[in-house]
Design a protein around this motif. Sequence first.
Motif, mmCIF file in Angstrom:
data_model
loop_
_atom_site.group_PDB
_atom_site.id
_atom_site.type_symbol
_atom_site.label_atom_id
_atom_site.label_comp_id
_atom_site.label_asym_id
_atom_site.label_seq_id
_atom_site.Cartn_x
_atom_site.Cartn_y
_atom_site.Cartn_z
ATOM 1 N N ARG A 500 -6.665 -1.160 3.173
ATOM 2 C CA ARG A 500 -6.490 -2.476 2.536
ATOM 3 C C ARG A 500 -5.299 -3.265 3.081
ATOM 4 O O ARG A 500 -4.665 -4.030 2.342
ATOM 5 N N TRP A 501 -4.995 -3.107 4.371
ATOM 6 C CA TRP A 501 -3.949 -3.920 4.987
ATOM 7 C C TRP A 501 -4.524 -5.063 5.816
ATOM 8 O O TRP A 501 -3.778 -5.811 6.444
ATOM 9 N N SER A 518 5.919 -3.001 -1.356
ATOM 10 C CA SER A 518 6.487 -2.636 -2.654
ATOM 11 C C SER A 518 5.401 -2.294 -3.668
ATOM 12 O O SER A 518 5.598 -1.444 -4.542
ATOM 13 N N GLN A 519 4.235 -2.949 -3.545
ATOM 14 C CA GLN A 519 3.147 -2.749 -4.495
ATOM 15 C C GLN A 519 2.155 -1.674 -4.047
ATOM 16 O O GLN A 519 1.170 -1.422 -4.740
ATOM 17 N N SER A 520 2.365 -1.062 -2.904
ATOM 18 C CA SER A 520 1.418 -0.103 -2.350
ATOM 19 C C SER A 520 1.516 1.238 -3.060
ATOM 20 O O SER A 520 2.501 1.531 -3.757
ATOM 21 N N ALA A 521 0.477 2.055 -2.886
ATOM 22 C CA ALA A 521 0.404 3.379 -3.516
ATOM 23 C C ALA A 521 0.260 4.436 -2.421
ATOM 24 O O ALA A 521 -0.406 4.220 -1.399
ATOM 25 N N PRO A 759 -2.185 -3.112 -1.845
ATOM 26 C CA PRO A 759 -2.706 -3.600 -3.135
ATOM 27 C C PRO A 759 -4.034 -4.314 -2.953
ATOM 28 O O PRO A 759 -4.374 -4.766 -1.851
ATOM 29 N N LEU A 760 -4.789 -4.421 -4.037
ATOM 30 C CA LEU A 760 -6.068 -5.122 -3.998
ATOM 31 C C LEU A 760 -5.845 -6.592 -3.664
ATOM 32 O O LEU A 760 -4.908 -7.229 -4.156
ATOM 33 N N SER A 761 -6.702 -7.120 -2.800
ATOM 34 C CA SER A 761 -6.570 -8.508 -2.376
ATOM 35 C C SER A 761 -6.963 -9.438 -3.510
ATOM 36 O O SER A 761 -7.916 -9.178 -4.266
#
Length: 773
Positions: A500-501, A518-521, A759-761
């Motif tokens: 998802r990049w 920062s929001q990534s998992a 993160p989700l787009s």
Amino acid sequence: MSVDVPSNENGSASVSTHTSVAMTTNPGLEKSLMARDDSQLDASTHSRSSSKKSSHSIHSNHNGHSLDSLDPWIPQSNSSLPRVNPVELKSVQKRSGSSDIRTGHIYLKDLVCFLSLLEAGRPEDKLEFMFRLYDTDGNGLLDASELDCIVNQMMSVAENLGWDVSELKPILQDLLKEIDYDSDGTVSLEEWKRGGLTTIPLLVLLGLDTNVKDDGTHTWRLKHFNYKLKPAYCNLCLNLLVGLGKQGLCCTFCKYTVHERCVQRAPACCITTYVKSKRTPQDRPQTLNHHWVEGNCPGRCDKCKKSIKTYNGLTGVHCRWCHISLHNKCTSQVKPECDLGEFREHTLPPTSICPAVLGPRSGKNEKKELQRADSATFDCSKLSQSIYVGQSSFQITPVPGSHPLLVFVNPKSGGKQGAKLIRKFQYLLNPRQVYDMIKHGPTQGLQFFKDVPGARILVCGGDGTVGWLIDAMDKLGMVERPPVAVLPLGTGNDLARCLRWGGGYDGENPTKTLQKVSQSAKIMMDRWKIEFSKPEEGEEEEEGDPIPCNIINNYFSIGVDASIAHRFHLMREKHPEKFNSRMKNKMWYFEFYTSETLSATCKNLHEEIDIMCDGYALDLANGPRLEGIALLNIPSIYGGTNLWGDNPSQKKRRKAQKAAKKDKDREFSTSSMSSAELSIAVQDVGDSMIEVVGLENSMHMGQVYAGLRASGRRLAQCTQVVIRTRKRFPMQIDGEPWLQPPCTINITHKNQVPMLMGPLSTKKSSIFKIFKK
């Protein structure tokens, strides 16, 4: 220093002999010249700086003629130093024992060779040269007096770098005592090399580590300023930068701006990237103050929220670290301490970095005893052949609760976008957090962040760049690997898509990328080991292309898709000028796809291949004819195509599981899973399973890519695959194609590496999504 030209028998100057330079020498240097192996003296790569320094330092005239024209080995331009071949090295070794050395003269060719060694040589070569230099009696050992000379040299280097030397001398003496592993009072060459390559930063202390540079010096680059829309003023003469082309120079690190005519008078007021004082675990964290740069900060004041009028001259100030802009009158209302602003989570402040020699050294005695115990088994030659694993020049103590970000950029990916990203990230973060992979490779940055807790990595490049970084982490043996995020700069970017990049970098502001990190998992991704064995005895062995790698990160395929990739690869190698944009690359792919559809070079592939998954043989004869086989580790191939198909919903899986219970007969002739189980099998990048898919032809590929068909033919989902081919086929690993003769292929699970899932787009889907792949 005096320059002499030896005379011939008639007493006239001979232009055919090599120039010599009068210098004082010691027996250790002479012994180093005579004992050095040809391979150790191979000056394979020299930087431009070493070439310039050498050419400037040796330029002189003799009888009105330049000595540069007398010696063909001296460079005639600003290019790098020429490669030293074994014949020249042998002549150097022969001349080293001549009368010129005994009379205090050395040949200029030898001098330049040693200067280039100190500038761009291997660490072990630099260490050996410095050992010979300080071994004044030439006995192969460093005694107490010689070690004292080394300590004095280290103190001088530290003073020149501006370090706190008040308590440094006893630390240096203790470091040199640690190198004496056998405690005999002297240091041998092997002990010296061992300490410098493993634990003791000798190259830093002797001033030979180019990574340790003094801070405060600007890094200039020419820049064009649009004086009509955003006027810019010189920070030195306060005048407007106007004119055609690039009107001025701007510092990459702090945005200090000057005219070209003013750059020589600009003060060295750039940022500091590390502290130079000793730190102990009991010390309180040092505070970081704002680094204000005046002028050229359009926008609103972060204090009073009013606009800063930049057209009135050099007005307003902005902080280099927290990136806030203020009116000059508003600075008094802001505390002098800087909190690093929005990206404090990613940034390493200068107060968190100090030279390794000045930082705390925990576990010193225990480590020393362990090294003494295995001193007999230590081999410097084996260490020099592997990746350099010496101690980093700096020690990092990150701010509690932060996640320092290490950025790697491949400038060759994405045209000129890579070079721009390097400059932007160097300004947003600490410049020591950003590395050019083409210049330095990934090793230097990974060694710098090796023991940093909570660190993250951002790779700006294609899938090949990500694989390069992960392989380097394997070689370093990192126990706790930082998770990796991807900023896609390549053409396919399949790994970045499934994480998802995105499928490509469209020039968005790097601040948005930092926000996404920062929001990534964190997730775990499988990696697979692939081995090729020769045909069985009795079969003729054919010659094929070299195998590009033995690790599968994304996918491995045989047949029709690899044939298209191989044609593309050969054409790009032959005519690289025709592949200078992403759109042209896709047009070439379409042309080769069309020709493959007409020629069908891999027709009836299923008749010449055997596949065994987890010990069960696949029955490829029953079913449609196949022209390709793909093994998928991630749900993306060909720049965004999911050959396995979408994962079924929970409702669909429950229905299929109920139907599968009624039919308990498993189809062992097809795979280890029944057709019903394959239809509901879920693909995941971290389940230690690899998916096997069949392709009927190139039209099948195009239909899946366009969304006209849901997926390829699902064959198996397993943990181990054995493939045996009876014919030469094109193959590819992660987009790297080659022609492979008949062989047996064994694919097994290697390990798992941490990655960052974006993160989700928030963007809405578009009807034209198919054209953006």
